[in-house]
Design a protein around this motif. Structure first.
Motif, PDB file in Angstrom:
ATOM      1  N   PRO A  38      10.868  14.944   7.089  1.00 20.75           N
ATOM      2  CA  PRO A  38       9.777  15.272   8.026  1.00 20.75           C
ATOM      3  C   PRO A  38       9.103  14.024   8.592  1.00 20.75           C
ATOM      4  O   PRO A  38       9.189  12.931   8.020  1.00 20.75           O
ATOM      5  N   ALA A  39       8.413  14.222   9.688  1.00 17.12           N
ATOM      6  CA  ALA A  39       7.692  13.135  10.357  1.00 17.12           C
ATOM      7  C   ALA A  39       6.475  12.712   9.543  1.00 17.12           C
ATOM      8  O   ALA A  39       6.046  13.403   8.614  1.00 17.12           O
ATOM      9  N   VAL A  40       5.921  11.559   9.922  1.00 18.22           N
ATOM     10  CA  VAL A  40       4.680  11.078   9.318  1.00 18.22           C
ATOM     11  C   VAL A  40       3.628  10.918  10.421  1.00 18.22           C
ATOM     12  O   VAL A  40       3.958  10.700  11.586  1.00 18.22           O
ATOM     13  N   THR A  41       2.376  11.033  10.037  1.00 18.17           N
ATOM     14  CA  THR A  41       1.280  10.905  10.999  1.00 18.17           C
ATOM     15  C   THR A  41       0.301   9.839  10.525  1.00 18.17           C
ATOM     16  O   THR A  41       0.145   9.627   9.310  1.00 18.17           O
ATOM     17  N   PRO A  42      -0.386   9.144  11.445  1.00 15.37           N
ATOM     18  CA  PRO A  42      -1.352   8.113  11.052  1.00 15.37           C
ATOM     19  C   PRO A  42      -2.520   8.727  10.281  1.00 15.37           C
ATOM     20  O   PRO A  42      -2.938   9.847  10.550  1.00 15.37           O
ATOM     21  N   ASP A  43      -3.014   7.973   9.316  1.00 16.30           N
ATOM     22  CA  ASP A  43      -4.131   8.420   8.486  1.00 16.30           C
ATOM     23  C   ASP A  43      -5.182   7.317   8.474  1.00 16.30           C
ATOM     24  O   ASP A  43      -4.862   6.151   8.201  1.00 16.30           O
ATOM     25  N   ALA A  44      -6.421   7.656   8.787  1.00 21.40           N
ATOM     26  CA  ALA A  44      -7.481   6.658   8.922  1.00 21.40           C
ATOM     27  C   ALA A  44      -7.679   5.829   7.654  1.00 21.40           C
ATOM     28  O   ALA A  44      -7.838   4.604   7.716  1.00 21.40           O
ATOM     29  N   LYS A  45      -7.659   6.468   6.509  1.00 26.52           N
ATOM     30  CA  LYS A  45      -7.895   5.742   5.262  1.00 26.52           C
ATOM     31  C   LYS A  45      -6.721   4.819   4.931  1.00 26.52           C
ATOM     32  O   LYS A  45      -6.904   3.692   4.466  1.00 26.52           O
ATOM     33  N   LEU A  46      -5.500   5.289   5.205  1.00 26.49           N
ATOM     34  CA  LEU A  46      -4.335   4.448   4.960  1.00 26.49           C
ATOM     35  C   LEU A  46      -4.290   3.279   5.943  1.00 26.49           C
ATOM     36  O   LEU A  46      -3.824   2.190   5.594  1.00 26.49           O
ATOM     37  N   MET A  47      -4.782   3.488   7.169  1.00 25.34           N
ATOM     38  CA  MET A  47      -4.878   2.383   8.123  1.00 25.34           C
ATOM     39  C   MET A  47      -5.802   1.295   7.568  1.00 25.34           C
ATOM     40  O   MET A  47      -5.514   0.099   7.665  1.00 25.34           O
ATOM     41  N   ARG A  48      -6.913   1.725   6.983  1.00 22.92           N
ATOM     42  CA  ARG A  48      -7.855   0.756   6.418  1.00 22.92           C
ATOM     43  C   ARG A  48      -7.242   0.017   5.232  1.00 22.92           C
ATOM     44  O   ARG A  48      -7.395  -1.207   5.096  1.00 22.92           O
ATOM     45  N   LEU A  49      -6.526   0.734   4.376  1.00 19.26           N
ATOM     46  CA  LEU A  49      -5.901   0.105   3.208  1.00 19.26           C
ATOM     47  C   LEU A  49      -4.786  -0.853   3.624  1.00 19.26           C
ATOM     48  O   LEU A  49      -4.608  -1.915   3.022  1.00 19.26           O
ATOM     49  N   ALA A  80      -2.848  -6.526   4.728  1.00 19.64           N
ATOM     50  CA  ALA A  80      -2.357  -7.494   5.704  1.00 19.64           C
ATOM     51  C   ALA A  80      -3.323  -8.676   5.838  1.00 19.64           C
ATOM     52  O   ALA A  80      -2.907  -9.843   5.858  1.00 19.64           O
ATOM     53  N   ASN A  81      -4.612  -8.388   5.896  1.00 25.82           N
ATOM     54  CA  ASN A  81      -5.605  -9.452   6.030  1.00 25.82           C
ATOM     55  C   ASN A  81      -5.684 -10.324   4.790  1.00 25.82           C
ATOM     56  O   ASN A  81      -5.878 -11.545   4.884  1.00 25.82           O
ATOM     57  N   ALA A  82      -5.509  -9.719   3.604  1.00 24.55           N
ATOM     58  CA  ALA A  82      -5.538 -10.502   2.364  1.00 24.55           C
ATOM     59  C   ALA A  82      -4.354 -11.466   2.321  1.00 24.55           C
ATOM     60  O   ALA A  82      -4.495 -12.625   1.920  1.00 24.55           O
ATOM     61  N   MET A  83      -3.181 -10.999   2.743  1.00 27.10           N
ATOM     62  CA  MET A  83      -2.008 -11.883   2.769  1.00 27.10           C
ATOM     63  C   MET A  83      -2.196 -12.989   3.798  1.00 27.10           C
ATOM     64  O   MET A  83      -1.818 -14.146   3.557  1.00 27.10           O
ATOM     65  N   ALA A  84      -2.764 -12.654   4.957  1.00 29.08           N
ATOM     66  CA  ALA A  84      -2.979 -13.659   5.992  1.00 29.08           C
ATOM     67  C   ALA A  84      -3.955 -14.739   5.526  1.00 29.08           C
ATOM     68  O   ALA A  84      -3.746 -15.928   5.780  1.00 29.08           O
ATOM     69  N   ASP A 125       2.666 -11.033  -0.805  1.00 33.90           N
ATOM     70  CA  ASP A 125       2.488 -10.579  -2.183  1.00 33.90           C
ATOM     71  C   ASP A 125       1.739  -9.249  -2.183  1.00 33.90           C
ATOM     72  O   ASP A 125       0.660  -9.143  -1.590  1.00 33.90           O
ATOM     73  N   HIS A 126       2.303  -8.239  -2.866  1.00 31.92           N
ATOM     74  CA  HIS A 126       1.643  -6.933  -2.941  1.00 31.92           C
ATOM     75  C   HIS A 126       0.301  -7.008  -3.672  1.00 31.92           C
ATOM     76  O   HIS A 126      -0.585  -6.205  -3.415  1.00 31.92           O
ATOM     77  N   ALA A 127       0.166  -7.961  -4.583  1.00 35.32           N
ATOM     78  CA  ALA A 127      -1.035  -8.027  -5.414  1.00 35.32           C
ATOM     79  C   ALA A 127      -1.904  -9.229  -5.065  1.00 35.32           C
ATOM     80  O   ALA A 127      -2.644  -9.722  -5.910  1.00 35.32           O
ATOM     81  N   ARG A 140      -5.555  -7.173  -4.694  1.00 34.28           N
ATOM     82  CA  ARG A 140      -5.574  -6.184  -5.773  1.00 34.28           C
ATOM     83  C   ARG A 140      -4.200  -5.559  -5.862  1.00 34.28           C
ATOM     84  O   ARG A 140      -3.535  -5.390  -4.842  1.00 34.28           O
ATOM     85  N   PRO A 141      -3.746  -5.184  -7.064  1.00 33.01           N
ATOM     86  CA  PRO A 141      -2.451  -4.514  -7.187  1.00 33.01           C
ATOM     87  C   PRO A 141      -2.419  -3.223  -6.365  1.00 33.01           C
ATOM     88  O   PRO A 141      -3.459  -2.590  -6.133  1.00 33.01           O
ATOM     89  N   PHE A 142      -1.221  -2.831  -5.956  1.00 34.57           N
ATOM     90  CA  PHE A 142      -1.052  -1.649  -5.116  1.00 34.57           C
ATOM     91  C   PHE A 142      -1.669  -0.407  -5.750  1.00 34.57           C
ATOM     92  O   PHE A 142      -2.388   0.357  -5.093  1.00 34.57           O
ATOM     93  N   GLN A 143      -1.400  -0.184  -7.032  1.00 34.79           N
ATOM     94  CA  GLN A 143      -1.933   1.006  -7.700  1.00 34.79           C
ATOM     95  C   GLN A 143      -3.458   1.001  -7.663  1.00 34.79           C
ATOM     96  O   GLN A 143      -4.079   2.043  -7.451  1.00 34.79           O
ATOM     97  N   ALA A 144      -4.064  -0.169  -7.863  1.00 33.08           N
ATOM     98  CA  ALA A 144      -5.527  -0.257  -7.843  1.00 33.08           C
ATOM     99  C   ALA A 144      -6.070   0.038  -6.453  1.00 33.08           C
ATOM    100  O   ALA A 144      -7.110   0.689  -6.304  1.00 33.08           O
TER     101      ALA A 144
END
Length: 206
Positions: free
Chosen positions: A41-52, A57-61, A67-69, A72-76
C-alpha cells in the motif's frame, strides 16, 4: 495540512521554499509507486514524522556525521510517536530525493525498509551542512500500526557505513534492531531456567 506544510518548511528552510513545497509530495509519489510495484500500500505524509525526520537530518548536519544515534537513538526518538512498527533510512551527499531513493533501492537494508509491510505514514527531511564533506543529509522515517511477528521493532540493518556507489561520493546507512523480549517470553525463559530447582522439577544425572 497547514501544520504539515509548516513542518516541511521548517525542515527544508536551509535549501529554499521550492523544496518545502515539493519534497513531501515528491517523496509520497515515488515511494508509493515503488511500494505498489511490490504489491504494497501507499504511504502518506505525517506531520509528527516530518518533525522527527527533520530532527534527525538537522542533528546529522550539525555534527557532520551519518549516524542514526547522533542525537538520540532511533527507538528513543520514536517513543513519543508510539508506532508498532517503524523504520528509518538516512543518507548523505546526494543532491536530490530521486538520487537518494535510488541509493536506498540498491542497498538491501534500505530497500527492505522501503518495502516494509505495515507502514502507512512517513516523514522526510534534508538538511544542508556546507562545512561537512557530505554537504547535505537526508532522513526518512516510515511507520505504521501493523503487528510484526516479533512485536515492536525498528527494522534497520547492521550499523555500518556503506558506499552507495563503487567510487567515493554519497553515502547511506541503515541499522537493524529487534524489540526487547515481551514479558511473556521472559517469564517462559525464567521458568525454564528455574524448573530443575523447583519441587518436582526434573534434573539430569551427571
Amino acid at each position: 495540512m497547514r501544520k504539515l506544510a509548516a513542518l516541511v518548511c521548517l525542515a527544508l528552510s536551509a535549501v529554499g521554499p521550492a523544496w518545502a513545497d515539493d519534497l513531501a509530495g515528491t517523496a509520497q509519489a515515488a515511494i508509493s509507486r515503488y511500494r505498489a510495484e511490490h504489491g504494497l500500500p501507499a504511504v502518506t505524509p505525517d506531520a509528527k514524522l516530518m518533525r522527527l525526520a527533520a530532527e534527525q537530518a538537522n542533528a546529522m548536519a550539525r555534527a557532520g556525521v551519518l549516524d542514526h544515534a547522533v542525537a538520540r537513538p532511533f527507538q528513543a526518538r520514536m517513543v513519543s510517536y508510539g508506532p508498532e512498527v517503524a523504520v528509518e533510512n538516512i543518507a548523505a551527499g546526494s543532491k536530490t530525493f530521486a538520487s537518494t531513493l535510488e541509493m536506498w533501492q540498491h542497498s538491501p537494508g534500505h530497500d527492505a525498509n522501503l518495502r516494509r509491510s505495515g507502514v502507512t505514514r512517513f516523514g522526510i527531511a534534508l538538511a544542508e551542512a556546507p562545512d561537512s564533506k557530505y554537504k547535505v543529509f537526508w532522513a526518512l522515517i516510515m511507520a505504521g500500526s501493523a503487528k510484526p511477528a516479533h512485536g515492536v521493532r525498528d527494522a534497520r540493518a547492521p550499523g555500518r557505513l556503506m558506499a552507495a556507489a563503487p567510487t567515493a561520493g554519497p553515502k547511506v546507512r541503515v541499522r537493524s534492531e529487534h524489540a526487547e523480549a515481551s514479558s511473556t517470553d521472559l517469564m517462559a525463559s525464567l521458568k525454564g531456567l528455574l524448573r530443575p530447582l523447583l519441587p518436582g522439577g526434573s534434573t539430569k544425572d551427571k
